[in-house]
Structures are given as structure tokens and as C-alpha cells.
Design a protein around this motif. Structure first.
Motif, PDB file in Angstrom:
ATOM      1  N   ASN A 148       0.848  -1.192   0.000  1.00 20.03           N
ATOM      2  CA  ASN A 148       0.000   0.000   0.000  1.00 20.03           C
ATOM      3  C   ASN A 148       0.880   1.237   0.000  1.00 20.03           C
ATOM      4  O   ASN A 148       2.054   1.187   0.378  1.00 20.03           O
ATOM      5  CB  ASN A 148      -0.909   0.001   1.233  1.00 20.03           C
ATOM      6  N   LYS A 149       0.300   2.358  -0.417  1.00 24.15           N
ATOM      7  CA  LYS A 149       1.063   3.602  -0.457  1.00 24.15           C
ATOM      8  C   LYS A 149       1.457   4.030   0.949  1.00 24.15           C
ATOM      9  O   LYS A 149       2.602   4.443   1.203  1.00 24.15           O
ATOM     10  CB  LYS A 149       0.230   4.700  -1.114  1.00 24.15           C
ATOM     11  N   LEU A 150       0.504   3.929   1.881  1.00 27.52           N
ATOM     12  CA  LEU A 150       0.757   4.296   3.268  1.00 27.52           C
ATOM     13  C   LEU A 150       0.620   3.062   4.166  1.00 27.52           C
ATOM     14  O   LEU A 150      -0.396   2.358   4.118  1.00 27.52           O
ATOM     15  CB  LEU A 150      -0.223   5.370   3.729  1.00 27.52           C
ATOM     16  N   THR A 151       1.632   2.818   4.970  1.00 24.63           N
ATOM     17  CA  THR A 151       1.623   1.665   5.862  1.00 24.63           C
ATOM     18  C   THR A 151       2.066   2.091   7.254  1.00 24.63           C
ATOM     19  O   THR A 151       3.108   2.724   7.415  1.00 24.63           O
ATOM     20  CB  THR A 151       2.569   0.558   5.359  1.00 24.63           C
ATOM     21  N   LEU A 152       1.253   1.727   8.244  1.00 27.57           N
ATOM     22  CA  LEU A 152       1.616   1.984   9.641  1.00 27.57           C
ATOM     23  C   LEU A 152       2.180   0.697  10.222  1.00 27.57           C
ATOM     24  O   LEU A 152       1.496  -0.322  10.292  1.00 27.57           O
ATOM     25  CB  LEU A 152       0.395   2.427  10.450  1.00 27.57           C
ATOM     26  N   VAL A 153       3.433   0.744  10.636  1.00 25.09           N
ATOM     27  CA  VAL A 153       4.075  -0.405  11.264  1.00 25.09           C
ATOM     28  C   VAL A 153       3.914  -0.281  12.772  1.00 25.09           C
ATOM     29  O   VAL A 153       4.269   0.738  13.362  1.00 25.09           O
ATOM     30  CB  VAL A 153       5.567  -0.486  10.883  1.00 25.09           C
ATOM     31  N   ASP A 154       3.360  -1.324  13.368  1.00 21.01           N
ATOM     32  CA  ASP A 154       3.124  -1.366  14.814  1.00 21.01           C
ATOM     33  C   ASP A 154       4.047  -2.422  15.413  1.00 21.01           C
ATOM     34  O   ASP A 154       3.838  -3.618  15.243  1.00 21.01           O
ATOM     35  CB  ASP A 154       1.659  -1.723  15.081  1.00 21.01           C
ATOM     36  N   VAL A 155       5.087  -1.957  16.121  1.00 18.31           N
ATOM     37  CA  VAL A 155       6.014  -2.873  16.793  1.00 18.31           C
ATOM     38  C   VAL A 155       5.562  -2.990  18.237  1.00 18.31           C
ATOM     39  O   VAL A 155       5.743  -2.060  19.028  1.00 18.31           O
ATOM     40  CB  VAL A 155       7.469  -2.363  16.730  1.00 18.31           C
ATOM     41  N   GLY A 156       4.965  -4.112  18.576  1.00 15.85           N
ATOM     42  CA  GLY A 156       4.430  -4.255  19.922  1.00 15.85           C
ATOM     43  C   GLY A 156       4.213  -5.711  20.274  1.00 15.85           C
ATOM     44  O   GLY A 156       4.644  -6.612  19.564  1.00 15.85           O
ATOM     45  N   ALA A 157       3.519  -5.921  21.382  1.00 20.31           N
ATOM     46  CA  ALA A 157       3.244  -7.281  21.848  1.00 20.31           C
ATOM     47  C   ALA A 157       2.039  -7.254  22.780  1.00 20.31           C
ATOM     48  O   ALA A 157       1.811  -6.263  23.480  1.00 20.31           O
ATOM     49  CB  ALA A 157       4.458  -7.854  22.574  1.00 20.31           C
ATOM     50  N   ALA A 158       1.291  -8.354  22.788  1.00 17.94           N
ATOM     51  CA  ALA A 158       0.089  -8.424  23.616  1.00 17.94           C
ATOM     52  C   ALA A 158       0.409  -8.366  25.098  1.00 17.94           C
ATOM     53  O   ALA A 158      -0.434  -7.980  25.911  1.00 17.94           O
ATOM     54  CB  ALA A 158      -0.678  -9.709  23.297  1.00 17.94           C
ATOM     55  N   TRP A 159       1.647  -8.726  25.458  1.00 18.66           N
ATOM     56  CA  TRP A 159       2.028  -8.750  26.875  1.00 18.66           C
ATOM     57  C   TRP A 159       2.650  -7.443  27.352  1.00 18.66           C
ATOM     58  O   TRP A 159       3.061  -7.329  28.504  1.00 18.66           O
ATOM     59  CB  TRP A 159       3.010  -9.900  27.125  1.00 18.66           C
ATOM     60  N   CYS A 160       2.708  -6.445  26.471  1.00 19.32           N
ATOM     61  CA  CYS A 160       3.299  -5.147  26.800  1.00 19.32           C
ATOM     62  C   CYS A 160       2.184  -4.193  27.240  1.00 19.32           C
ATOM     63  O   CYS A 160       1.297  -3.891  26.437  1.00 19.32           O
ATOM     64  CB  CYS A 160       4.036  -4.607  25.580  1.00 19.32           C
ATOM     65  N   PRO A 161       2.177  -3.706  28.504  1.00 19.96           N
ATOM     66  CA  PRO A 161       1.084  -2.853  28.993  1.00 19.96           C
ATOM     67  C   PRO A 161       0.768  -1.644  28.118  1.00 19.96           C
ATOM     68  O   PRO A 161      -0.403  -1.443  27.772  1.00 19.96           O
ATOM     69  CB  PRO A 161       1.561  -2.453  30.396  1.00 19.96           C
ATOM     70  N   PRO A 162       1.748  -0.811  27.736  1.00 19.49           N
ATOM     71  CA  PRO A 162       1.394   0.333  26.887  1.00 19.49           C
ATOM     72  C   PRO A 162       0.929  -0.077  25.498  1.00 19.49           C
ATOM     73  O   PRO A 162       0.117   0.625  24.881  1.00 19.49           O
ATOM     74  CB  PRO A 162       2.690   1.153  26.832  1.00 19.49           C
ATOM     75  N   CYS A 163       1.422  -1.221  24.992  1.00 20.22           N
ATOM     76  CA  CYS A 163       0.963  -1.723  23.692  1.00 20.22           C
ATOM     77  C   CYS A 163      -0.518  -2.062  23.763  1.00 20.22           C
ATOM     78  O   CYS A 163      -1.300  -1.743  22.862  1.00 20.22           O
ATOM     79  CB  CYS A 163       1.743  -2.967  23.278  1.00 20.22           C
ATOM     80  N   ARG A 164      -0.886  -2.719  24.854  1.00 21.28           N
ATOM     81  CA  ARG A 164      -2.285  -3.109  25.038  1.00 21.28           C
ATOM     82  C   ARG A 164      -3.174  -1.876  25.161  1.00 21.28           C
ATOM     83  O   ARG A 164      -4.317  -1.870  24.678  1.00 21.28           O
ATOM     84  CB  ARG A 164      -2.410  -3.987  26.279  1.00 21.28           C
ATOM     85  N   LYS A 165      -2.665  -0.833  25.782  1.00 22.80           N
ATOM     86  CA  LYS A 165      -3.435   0.406  25.933  1.00 22.80           C
ATOM     87  C   LYS A 165      -3.643   1.091  24.575  1.00 22.80           C
ATOM     88  O   LYS A 165      -4.698   1.667  24.316  1.00 22.80           O
ATOM     89  CB  LYS A 165      -2.708   1.355  26.889  1.00 22.80           C
ATOM     90  N   MET A 166      -2.631   1.013  23.712  1.00 23.89           N
ATOM     91  CA  MET A 166      -2.710   1.683  22.420  1.00 23.89           C
ATOM     92  C   MET A 166      -3.548   0.919  21.393  1.00 23.89           C
ATOM     93  O   MET A 166      -4.095   1.522  20.468  1.00 23.89           O
ATOM     94  CB  MET A 166      -1.300   1.883  21.843  1.00 23.89           C
ATOM     95  N   LYS A 167      -3.660  -0.387  21.529  1.00 29.19           N
ATOM     96  CA  LYS A 167      -4.302  -1.205  20.500  1.00 29.19           C
ATOM     97  C   LYS A 167      -5.699  -0.738  20.107  1.00 29.19           C
ATOM     98  O   LYS A 167      -5.978  -0.544  18.907  1.00 29.19           O
ATOM     99  CB  LYS A 167      -4.338  -2.677  20.910  1.00 29.19           C
ATOM    100  N   PRO A 168      -6.648  -0.546  21.054  1.00 30.08           N
ATOM    101  CA  PRO A 168      -7.984  -0.104  20.625  1.00 30.08           C
ATOM    102  C   PRO A 168      -7.978   1.275  19.973  1.00 30.08           C
ATOM    103  O   PRO A 168      -8.801   1.540  19.090  1.00 30.08           O
ATOM    104  CB  PRO A 168      -8.785  -0.103  21.931  1.00 30.08           C
ATOM    105  N   LEU A 169      -7.059   2.132  20.390  1.00 26.93           N
ATOM    106  CA  LEU A 169      -6.967   3.464  19.791  1.00 26.93           C
ATOM    107  C   LEU A 169      -6.507   3.366  18.344  1.00 26.93           C
ATOM    108  O   LEU A 169      -7.047   4.042  17.453  1.00 26.93           O
ATOM    109  CB  LEU A 169      -5.989   4.338  20.585  1.00 26.93           C
ATOM    110  N   VAL A 170      -5.509   2.509  18.110  1.00 25.82           N
ATOM    111  CA  VAL A 170      -5.003   2.319  16.750  1.00 25.82           C
ATOM    112  C   VAL A 170      -6.062   1.658  15.879  1.00 25.82           C
ATOM    113  O   VAL A 170      -6.268   2.049  14.723  1.00 25.82           O
ATOM    114  CB  VAL A 170      -3.715   1.465  16.769  1.00 25.82           C
TER     115      VAL A 170
END
Length: 234
Positions: A148-170
């Protein structure tokens, strides 16, 4: 007189420390497992990422206690008013982590006696052994950027607290921006890709346009920051 006051303060601090430490509950395997069934419990694995990926208690979040900056950063995203069940390999690190959590305002902290070693010896289940799983190759990552022309790369993990907080927002943000595709990089497994894009913090978000990086952010942020970047793209 001044010396007496200093000694009194020192004794007071020691007593407070002992009192706080006493608030940590240390449970055996069966009691710990029973406690995990309650609603809202947070499971905190304070081992290294490598240890975590060799098998952990289902639903656990991870933060390496020996990396104090990482540990304290991830602990910020735990709810201080909900139970936190802590464990490590044998109980040494988790006891210290539990004491720190209690000293910093967590109201219900439980430590697993004997750590996950005792848990496994008791025949309790573990999940998430990814040590031998194949990681994403750099070539596959590069190919993913070209879809795709625009791609958002998300480097994270389900066990990472801030990653879990960001997931629904993303997830919500992506629904509003169908022109942007998502490429997930597993922060506990895809080490080669992480090194190639210099992603050392979880989560890290990188926006690519035609395969070239145009924006990057690590940790928690407001999605309106990304909106501004998108609005400038043709």
C-alpha cells in the motif's frame, strides 16, 4: 538534638518500609492460581523477554525487573486499584517488584512463592512458548511495506502494557483511515526486523509512504498526532 531527630526519622522510614512490605501477599501455587480467577486481576511477569517467551502464565503482561526504566515505564499502565499478581522464575525478582509496586501505591499486590518454576513443577499450564517460532524475515517486512502507499508499522506485543493500551486506539483510527494499511511486528519475536528499523522501545509506531519512513513515535501518544501527518500526504 539534631542527631536524635535524624535517627528518629530513619527509624520511621524503616518502619514504614517494613509496613509496606508486609502488605504484599505471598501465596503458594494453588492459592495464586485460585486468585487469578477473580475479575480484573492483572498478571505481571517480571522476567526477561527471553524468559517470558519460553512460556508464561496465560494473560500475563511482561516487564523486565532488572531493566528498571522498562519496568517502571510499563508498570505505569497497570491499574493501582485492581489486583496485581506478580511472578518471576524463582521468586527473588518478583518479591522485590511486588514491594516496589506496594510502595508506589498499588493496593493489592500478590507474589507467587517459588515463581514459575514452582508453577510448572505443580503441573500448572503455561502458554506462549515462541522460542523456536520462525520470525518475520526482513524481505517479508519489505514486501509488506509495498502493498500500500501508506503503511503503519506497529512494533508491539500483547504482553506489553502500553501496547495493550494503544491497541484499541489504533484499531479505531485505522477504521477512519482505510487508505492506511497496518503491518504488525512482534516485539518479542521479530528481532531482525526490529534491529533493521531501530525499534528498541515497545510500542513503536512507524509510518511509511511508498516504503520510506515519514514519521515515528514510541510509547503512548494521541492519534491526532498521526492525523496531522496524514493530512499532509497527497
Amino acid at each position: 538534638m539534631l542527631r536524635v531527630q535524624k535517627i528518629s526519622l530513619l527509624v520511621l522510614f524503616l518502619l514504614i518500609g517494613q509496613f509496606l512490605s508486609a502488605q504484599v501477599k505471598h501465596l503458594d501455587v494453588d492459592s495464586f492460581q485460585k486468585g487469578l480467577q477473580q475479575e480484573g486481576v492483572q498478571i505481571f511477569d517480571v522476567r526477561t523477554a527471553k524468559e517470558f517467551n519460553s512460556g508464561h502464565i496465560k494473560g500475563a503482561l511482561q516487564a523486565d525487573y532488572l531493566k528498571q526504566e522498562e519496568f517502571r515505564e510499563r508498570a505505569k499502565y497497570l491499574d493501582k486499584n485492581k489486583p496485581v499478581y506478580v511472578y518471576c522464575l524463582g521468586g527473588g525478582r518478583s518479591a522485590k517488584a511486588a514491594a516496589w509496586l506496594t510502595e508506589n501505591g498499588f493496593t493489592n499486590v500478590v507474589d507467587l512463592n517459588g515463581g514459575i518454576s514452582a508453577w510448572k513443577q505443580a503441573g500448572k499450564p503455561v502458554t506462549g512458548n515462541t522460542v523456536n517460532e520462525k520470525q518475520m524475515s526482513i524481505s517479508s517486512f519489505t514486501t509488506g511495506l509495498k502493498k500500500n502507499k501508506l503503511t503503519l508499522v506497529d512494533v508491539g506485543a500483547a504482553w506489553c502494557p502500553p501496547c495493550r493500551k494503544m491497541k484499541p486506539l489504533v484499531d479505531d483510527w485505522l477504521k477512519k483511515h482505510p487508505e492506511v494499511s497496518l503491518l504488525n511486528v512482534d516485539g518479542g519475536k521479530d528481532i531482525d526486523v526490529m534491529k533493521s528499523i531501530d525499534a528498541t522501545v515497545l510500542p513503536t509506531f512507524v509510518l511509511y509512504k511508498n516504503g520510506k519512513e515519514i514519521w515515528r513515535k514510541s510509547g503512548i501518544f494521541e492519534m491526532k498526532e498521526l492525523d496531522k501527518i496524514i493530512s499532509t500526504q497527497e
